[in-house]
Design an enzyme around this catalytic site. Structure first.
Site, PDB file in Angstrom:
ATOM      1  N   HIS A  79       0.853  -1.192   0.000  1.00  0.00           N
ATOM      2  CA  HIS A  79       0.000   0.000   0.000  1.00  0.00           C
ATOM      3  C   HIS A  79       0.896   1.251   0.000  1.00  0.00           C
ATOM      4  O   HIS A  79       1.730   1.422   0.879  1.00  0.00           O
ATOM      5  CB  HIS A  79      -0.922  -0.008   1.219  1.00  0.00           C
ATOM      6  CG  HIS A  79      -2.032   0.990   1.116  1.00  0.00           C
ATOM      7  ND1 HIS A  79      -3.240   0.695   0.529  1.00  0.00           N
ATOM      8  CD2 HIS A  79      -2.090   2.284   1.466  1.00  0.00           C
ATOM      9  CE1 HIS A  79      -3.999   1.767   0.544  1.00  0.00           C
ATOM     10  NE2 HIS A  79      -3.329   2.750   1.102  1.00  0.00           N
ATOM     11  N   ALA A  80       0.713   2.113  -0.992  1.00  0.00           N
ATOM     12  CA  ALA A  80       1.605   3.262  -1.183  1.00  0.00           C
ATOM     13  C   ALA A  80       1.640   4.174   0.046  1.00  0.00           C
ATOM     14  O   ALA A  80       0.648   4.299   0.767  1.00  0.00           O
ATOM     15  CB  ALA A  80       1.147   4.076  -2.394  1.00  0.00           C
ATOM     16  N   HIS A 140       0.024  11.925  -6.030  1.00  0.00           N
ATOM     17  CA  HIS A 140      -0.563  12.032  -4.693  1.00  0.00           C
ATOM     18  C   HIS A 140       0.526  11.941  -3.620  1.00  0.00           C
ATOM     19  O   HIS A 140       0.600  12.781  -2.717  1.00  0.00           O
ATOM     20  CB  HIS A 140      -1.610  10.933  -4.494  1.00  0.00           C
ATOM     21  CG  HIS A 140      -2.234  10.947  -3.135  1.00  0.00           C
ATOM     22  ND1 HIS A 140      -3.390  11.622  -2.847  1.00  0.00           N
ATOM     23  CD2 HIS A 140      -1.810  10.404  -1.959  1.00  0.00           C
ATOM     24  CE1 HIS A 140      -3.672  11.490  -1.565  1.00  0.00           C
ATOM     25  NE2 HIS A 140      -2.731  10.746  -0.994  1.00  0.00           N
ATOM     26  N   GLU A 141       1.375  10.928  -3.739  1.00  0.00           N
ATOM     27  CA  GLU A 141       2.436  10.739  -2.731  1.00  0.00           C
ATOM     28  C   GLU A 141       3.464  11.865  -2.794  1.00  0.00           C
ATOM     29  O   GLU A 141       3.964  12.329  -1.765  1.00  0.00           O
ATOM     30  CB  GLU A 141       3.119   9.377  -2.912  1.00  0.00           C
ATOM     31  CG  GLU A 141       2.194   8.166  -2.765  1.00  0.00           C
ATOM     32  CD  GLU A 141       1.422   8.141  -1.457  1.00  0.00           C
ATOM     33  OE1 GLU A 141       1.844   8.804  -0.495  1.00  0.00           O
ATOM     34  OE2 GLU A 141       0.369   7.477  -1.399  1.00  0.00           O
ATOM     35  N   HIS A 155       2.419  14.752  -0.727  1.00  0.00           N
ATOM     36  CA  HIS A 155       2.766  14.639   0.700  1.00  0.00           C
ATOM     37  C   HIS A 155       4.220  15.055   0.920  1.00  0.00           C
ATOM     38  O   HIS A 155       4.536  15.812   1.839  1.00  0.00           O
ATOM     39  CB  HIS A 155       2.591  13.199   1.180  1.00  0.00           C
ATOM     40  CG  HIS A 155       1.173  12.765   1.352  1.00  0.00           C
ATOM     41  ND1 HIS A 155       0.250  13.475   2.093  1.00  0.00           N
ATOM     42  CD2 HIS A 155       0.500  11.663   0.896  1.00  0.00           C
ATOM     43  CE1 HIS A 155      -0.922  12.840   2.087  1.00  0.00           C
ATOM     44  NE2 HIS A 155      -0.799  11.741   1.358  1.00  0.00           N
ATOM     45  N   GLU A 203      -3.889  15.573   2.145  1.00  0.00           N
ATOM     46  CA  GLU A 203      -4.328  14.648   1.097  1.00  0.00           C
ATOM     47  C   GLU A 203      -4.596  15.353  -0.229  1.00  0.00           C
ATOM     48  O   GLU A 203      -4.648  14.708  -1.276  1.00  0.00           O
ATOM     49  CB  GLU A 203      -5.592  13.900   1.545  1.00  0.00           C
ATOM     50  CG  GLU A 203      -5.407  13.018   2.768  1.00  0.00           C
ATOM     51  CD  GLU A 203      -4.212  12.090   2.654  1.00  0.00           C
ATOM     52  OE1 GLU A 203      -3.835  11.722   1.520  1.00  0.00           O
ATOM     53  OE2 GLU A 203      -3.630  11.740   3.697  1.00  0.00           O
ATOM     54  N   HIS A 262      -7.304   0.706   5.179  1.00  0.00           N
ATOM     55  CA  HIS A 262      -7.382   1.698   6.254  1.00  0.00           C
ATOM     56  C   HIS A 262      -8.062   1.198   7.516  1.00  0.00           C
ATOM     57  O   HIS A 262      -7.833   1.729   8.591  1.00  0.00           O
ATOM     58  CB  HIS A 262      -8.061   2.959   5.723  1.00  0.00           C
ATOM     59  CG  HIS A 262      -7.333   3.540   4.551  1.00  0.00           C
ATOM     60  ND1 HIS A 262      -7.305   2.920   3.318  1.00  0.00           N
ATOM     61  CD2 HIS A 262      -6.561   4.640   4.430  1.00  0.00           C
ATOM     62  CE1 HIS A 262      -6.566   3.628   2.485  1.00  0.00           C
ATOM     63  NE2 HIS A 262      -6.104   4.670   3.127  1.00  0.00           N
ATOM     64  N   TYR A 273      -9.910  12.003   3.270  1.00  0.00           N
ATOM     65  CA  TYR A 273      -9.987  11.893   1.811  1.00  0.00           C
ATOM     66  C   TYR A 273     -11.266  12.531   1.285  1.00  0.00           C
ATOM     67  O   TYR A 273     -11.275  13.144   0.229  1.00  0.00           O
ATOM     68  CB  TYR A 273      -9.884  10.430   1.368  1.00  0.00           C
ATOM     69  CG  TYR A 273      -8.569   9.778   1.763  1.00  0.00           C
ATOM     70  CD1 TYR A 273      -7.365  10.204   1.202  1.00  0.00           C
ATOM     71  CD2 TYR A 273      -8.525   8.756   2.706  1.00  0.00           C
ATOM     72  CE1 TYR A 273      -6.158   9.620   1.562  1.00  0.00           C
ATOM     73  CE2 TYR A 273      -7.324   8.162   3.069  1.00  0.00           C
ATOM     74  CZ  TYR A 273      -6.139   8.592   2.497  1.00  0.00           C
ATOM     75  OH  TYR A 273      -4.950   8.018   2.851  1.00  0.00           O
TER      76      TYR A 273
END
Ligand code: D0Z
Ligand code: ZN
Length: 640
Positions: free
Chosen positions: A346-347, A376-377, A380, A404, A506, A516
């Site tokens: 999971h990323a 997305h990552e 962060h 997010e 999650h 999210y």
């Protein structure tokens, strides 16, 4: 580092903190500021070691690494507890606003507030659930070697995305729930008890763990706020749902799809039906047009994970944002290892709290979806880079939804056909209305579709923490929400033997999810503001690309730099001029598609919504009870 040095830090925190010998609280603000500085410096060290132990475990799941991670977590918890205790020795009432804010963040320490025994149990349970999820494999695929087993990433994800075979999809869907969901039911029940205990240990004012988690959003009633926002957006979802259901009916036939009922949960291209963009080919409004999904193209061009990360890095840097340091490229894990190691696929994006080490762990697949996840990552990581000089208590998003949203906002520009053409991922793009609608459809299948799912994950958990949902109806209540909000239903019977919420990462990893939902609303507010700054105020929102706009980049950086040093409405105001979450920009973005859907649904004579009971395979205990009584009475009558 050696346990000894960490202990020294903790000991020092206790005994080096100057306090008034008459037992009165300290009112000297200089002393307080000095204290905060020391706590931050020490927190950097203790956190670094905990994050490192976590990283090592997540990139190499072994018993030994798990042990080390649990140890580091308990050291961190002791540290947080001491810091909280020492903070409580100050009378903060007369201090400057910012000093008070920092102290308040030291008071809430999550599960670290538990006793050391309880904390260890709590960490151990979560670690076990995460491990079950991350190492789960599904075997026994019909028509395949019975010993061949499939992991979620990439195998099952690809099958769900690409297969159009009803039964094969169902095998995949059910198998995953048997392997990743079912086994953690008892662990989860135990986890909930400890989580509630942790909430109380932070402050008696918290009713339960959900109450504790919602507190960080700093609003009166987060649940009421998100329900209000969703009520505004639900009509859009229902329009899209009815249209997709009609198209699936055309593809799978009337024995599989009920045009007035919920949609079978396994046919939507995604294991959780949380985004439906993988079935774009089945639902594209104007099929003859150039496609907007670049998966095939990425593969044809022989793209690698590195190349995908470079594309993302370039987009950030071209906005004038920060480049990732050399160590990021050397230390990240961006490909699933093939050396037999088990990893958490999971990323995720990691801040090591030493101002220089930032990493991503992702089992990158060569698909458009994965390219979006890369952005997305990287969002962060950009936030980490921007706020790295803030004290540790401020190193976080203005709220979790902000964190997010960063990468997703940039991806809204990157995904536009015009941009994809600029970077060589699309040859031809149509610039007519029909192509536009195709693109909006692909975006709606990601963004609008996500909203009800983003909502129910925590609606379910909040009720679990509050004791309104109990282990006796965990799964039934889950499917009640799934059907009520998403309009989907299981195609194989579900019961309380199953535990479908935990077939989602999650739940097992104890990661809250409302962030999210919040992100999916506010990212359109941010996108709109940035587009105006980029001089694209006249371009329809869905076609705006902020590529290379220094003005947009600078204003975004200003907001990210704040971390959580200011209340989130202020951070939002600085960028967008608004102090509230607002669904309007999202609705504006999709307006042309909504108009088209109205017309299309009208033509098909479709009514919106679904009858929650039709097509559902969930057990209904009440109905069962009535049936049993009827049979019993009948039996007696016949017997007599
Ligand atoms: C390990 C956090 C991030 C910093 C938080 C700072 C972290 C992991 C999580 C992973 C993803 C996997 C796919 C994209 C993100 C995730 C959700 C919802 C979603 C979002 C965007 C999208 C599709 C789905 C899902 C993440 N760092 N406070 N978290 N996404 O905790 O220290 O790495 O689960 O396009 O259901 O897939 O947010 O990045 S950490
Ligand atoms: Zn994220």
């Amino acid at each position: 580092m050696e346990q000894g040095k960490l202990c020294l830090i903790i000991w020092c925190l206790v005994s080096c903190t100057p306090f008034d010998t008459r037992g009165q609280k300290i009112t000297d603000e200089n002393q307080a500021i000095q204290f905060l500085r020391e706590v931050s410096d020490q927190a950097e060290i203790v956190r670094y070691h905990s994050v490192m132990a976590n990283w090592i475990y997540n990139t190499n799941i072994t018993d030994y690494n798990e042990q080390k991670m649990l140890e580091a977590s308990s050291v961190l918890a002791e540290f947080d507890k001491e810091a909280r205790h020492n903070a409580s020795l100050f009378d903060i009432s007369g201090f400057d606003e910012d000093t008070i804010r920092q102290f308040e963040f030291l008071l809430y320490i999550g599960s670290a507030a538990l006793s050391s025994e309880d904390k260890l149990e709590y960490d151990t349970i979560i670690s076990k659930m995460k491990r079950t999820y991350s190492t789960a494999k599904v075997c026994g695929r019909p028509g395949h070697n019975p010993s061949e087993c499939f992991s979620l990433e990439p195998d099952l994800t690809r099958i769900l995305a690409d297969s159009r075979d009803y039964d094969e999809l169902l095998w995949c869907w059910e198998g995953w729930r048997d392997e990743a969901g079912k086994p953690t039911r008892d662990d989860y029940t135990q986890f909930v008890e400890l989580a509630n205990k942790a909430a109380k240990a932070n402050d008696e004012k918290f009713d339960d763990f959900g109450d504790y988690l919602r507190y960080s959003y700093d609003v009166d009633d987060l649940q009421a706020d998100v329900l209000r926002l969703y009520a505004q957006l639900e009509p859009l979802y229902k329009k899209l749902h009815a249209y997709v259901r009609r198209r699936l009916y055309q593809h799978y036939g009337d024995d599989k799809i009920d045009v007035k009922g919920p949609i079978p949960a396994h046919l939507l291209g995604n294991m959780w039906a949380q985004q439906w963009n993988n079935i774009l080919d089945l639902v594209e409004p104007f099929p003859g047009k150039p496609t907007v999904d670049v998966t095939d193209r990425l593969q044809e061009l022989g793209y690698t994970a590195e190349r995908m990360f470079e594309i993302s890095e370039d987009f950030f840097v071209d906005l004038g944002l920060a480049a990732t340091p050399e160590s990021f490229w050397n230390e990240s894990m961006i490909v699933k290892p093939d050396d037999g190691r088990e990893v958490v696929c999971h990323a995720s994006a990691w801040d090591f709290y030493n101002k220089e080490d930032f990493r991503i762990k992702q089992c990158t697949d060569i698909t458009m979806q994965s390219l979006i996840t890369v952005h997305h990552e990287m969002g962060h990581v950009q936030y980490f880079l921007q706020y790295k000089d803030q004290p540790v208590v401020y190193r976080g998003g203005a709220n979790h939804g902000f964190h997010e949203a960063v990468g997703d906002v940039l991806a809204l520009s990157v995904s536009t056909p015009e941009h994809l053409q600029t970077i060589g991922l699309l040859d031809v793009i149509g610039d007519d209305e029909e192509s536009d609608l195709n693109y909006l459809m692909s975006q709606a299948l990601k963004k609008i579709v996500f909203l009800p799912f983003g909502l129910i994950m925590d609606l379910w958990r909040w009720d679990v923490y509050a004791g309104k949902i109990t282990p006796q109806n965990y799964n039934a209540k889950w499917w009640e929400l799934r059907t009520k909000y998403q309009g989907i239903a299981p195609s194989v019977p579900r019961s309380e033997e199953d535990f479908d919420p935990a077939a989602k990462y999650h739940t097992n990893s104890n990661t809250p999810y409302i962030r999210y939902f919040v992100s999916y609303i506010i990212q359109f507010q941010f996108h709109k503001a940035l587009c105006e700054l980029a001089g694209q105020g006249d371009v329809p929102l869905h076609r705006c690309d902020i590529h290379q706009s220094q003005a947009a980049g600078a204003k975004l950086a200003d907001m990210l730099k704040l971390g959580k040093s200011k209340p989130w409405p202020e951070a939002m105001h600085a960028l967008t001029g608004s102090r509230q979450m607002d669904a309007q920009p999202l609705m504006d973005y999709f307006q042309p598609l909504i108009d088209w859907l109205d017309e299309e649904n009208g033509k098909n004579g479709d009514t919106l919504g679904w009858d929650p009971t039709s097509g559902s395979q969930t057990e209904h205990p009440k109905v069962n009870l009535i049936m049993a009584t009827v049979l019993f009475v009948l039996g007696i009558m016949i017997y007599r």
